[in-house]
Design an enzyme around this catalytic site. Sequence first.
Site, PDB file in Angstrom:
ATOM      1  N   TYR A   9      33.155   0.195 -13.087  1.00 17.71           N
ATOM      2  CA  TYR A   9      33.573  -0.969 -12.300  1.00 17.71           C
ATOM      3  C   TYR A   9      34.708  -0.577 -11.365  1.00 17.71           C
ATOM      4  O   TYR A   9      35.641   0.123 -11.757  1.00 17.71           O
ATOM      5  CB  TYR A   9      34.064  -2.091 -13.223  1.00 17.71           C
ATOM      6  CG  TYR A   9      34.590  -3.270 -12.450  1.00 17.71           C
ATOM      7  CD1 TYR A   9      33.743  -4.313 -12.077  1.00 17.71           C
ATOM      8  CD2 TYR A   9      35.923  -3.333 -12.052  1.00 17.71           C
ATOM      9  CE1 TYR A   9      34.209  -5.382 -11.330  1.00 17.71           C
ATOM     10  CE2 TYR A   9      36.397  -4.403 -11.304  1.00 17.71           C
ATOM     11  CZ  TYR A   9      35.528  -5.420 -10.952  1.00 17.71           C
ATOM     12  OH  TYR A   9      35.996  -6.481 -10.203  1.00 17.71           O
ATOM     13  N   GLU A  15      34.137  -5.521  -4.166  1.00 18.61           N
ATOM     14  CA  GLU A  15      33.795  -5.264  -5.574  1.00 18.61           C
ATOM     15  C   GLU A  15      32.539  -4.398  -5.646  1.00 18.61           C
ATOM     16  O   GLU A  15      31.500  -4.737  -5.080  1.00 18.61           O
ATOM     17  CB  GLU A  15      33.563  -6.576  -6.320  1.00 18.61           C
ATOM     18  CG  GLU A  15      33.381  -6.366  -7.819  1.00 18.61           C
ATOM     19  CD  GLU A  15      33.139  -7.671  -8.561  1.00 18.61           C
ATOM     20  OE1 GLU A  15      32.180  -8.394  -8.212  1.00 18.61           O
ATOM     21  OE2 GLU A  15      33.909  -7.974  -9.488  1.00 18.61           O
TER      22      GLU A  15
END
Length: 385
Positions: free
Chosen positions: A108, A196
Amino acid sequence: MNIHEYQAKELLRQYKVATPDGKVAHDAEEARMITKEFGGASVVKAQIHAGGRGKGGGVKFATDPDKAAELFKAMIGMQLVTKQTGAEGRKVRTVFLSKPVDIERELYLSFLVDRVTSRITILASTEGGVEIEEVAEKTPEKIVKVAVDPALGLNGFQARQVAFALGLEGNSFKQGVVFLQNLYKLFVEKDCSMVEINPLVITKQGDVTALDAKIGFDDNGLVRHPDVLAYRDLNEEAEEEVEASKYNLNFIKLDGSIGCMVNGAGLAMATMDIIKYCGSSPANFLDVGGSATEDAVKNAFRIILQDKAVKAVLVNIFGGIMRCDIVASGIVNAAKEIGIKVPVVVRLEGTNVEEGKKILADSGLNLIVAADLKDAAEKVVASVK
Ligand code: GDP
Ligand code: MN
């Protein structure tokens, strides 16, 4: 403003941030051709401005070109429901095909603006592919946070710190550092508010690549980026929000039943809180700003009434620079023009409040005038119960 994954990946490529080959397919035949081009397989991905597509059925594997065509047909036009769309889902108008990669690990990575430190901050975690909120809740120690000094930019040692925290080694480590530096450049140059990459992937071959990408932009910076503005997809924005932006009004769609017209964001928060406190919830709030004209008030009122979820309206205005009589005239004119079919509670306070109340009382309209904020909230909640 938010953009689609395929658009975000165009920007990544522009900045030499690694991401798998991908193309938008416009029809089933094209989906077949692209899949052939990719070596006979593809990942078929629904393009909507919401995450959680994988679990909702918006990300599917095509093991051969015919299957890609079939998946395209099933996906285009579908109403995709994910954790982030709400129950009614979003209509899929664009389908993106991605060249499949063999995943070794899912990580992530995100960049955002931390308002507390006023710095671009990198969040990274070895726990990719899953929702980061869940990681933050259960294993917060698995998220590393690095704040970037705006005067210095992203330092080499900081990029290495993040790559190290992600467990990258050897060639993947080198690629990771370049990835971070290029992404930082994109973030700054394009006035992003959020990027993101979930998942950031290490492939079986050891390459680092962005499998998914979500980018949000600072609306105030868009004047400098016509290329980014061209990515705007009005289909993904609430109809009323688009309409409100034409008049420089801030409209936010929510999921309750009371429409709120207020001036100032702080007053909007207080208004929503007290509606909740009294047992109902706001359908939206429209902030007319500190110095709206009568015309702006009229448009604001019209936009609120357009929202089909609105069962009653609460107007809560504190007249400072804004005069209550102007607000009252705006409401009365709008109500006369459009007609109001739901109860409207008005609470005015401040400059020219008596003149404002008189305009409301003399209008002959069925408006409920409230004495104060609490009284207004109780009256509007009672009217929808
Ligand atoms: P999201 O569910 O909307 O976040 O969509 P993503 O683009 O993140 O895809 C969801 C999941 O699909 C990813 O976490 C991966 O596990 C999987 N996935 C997507 N593309 C590929 C691919 O090329 N290869 C493999 N093996 N899995 C993929
Ligand atoms: Mn994702």
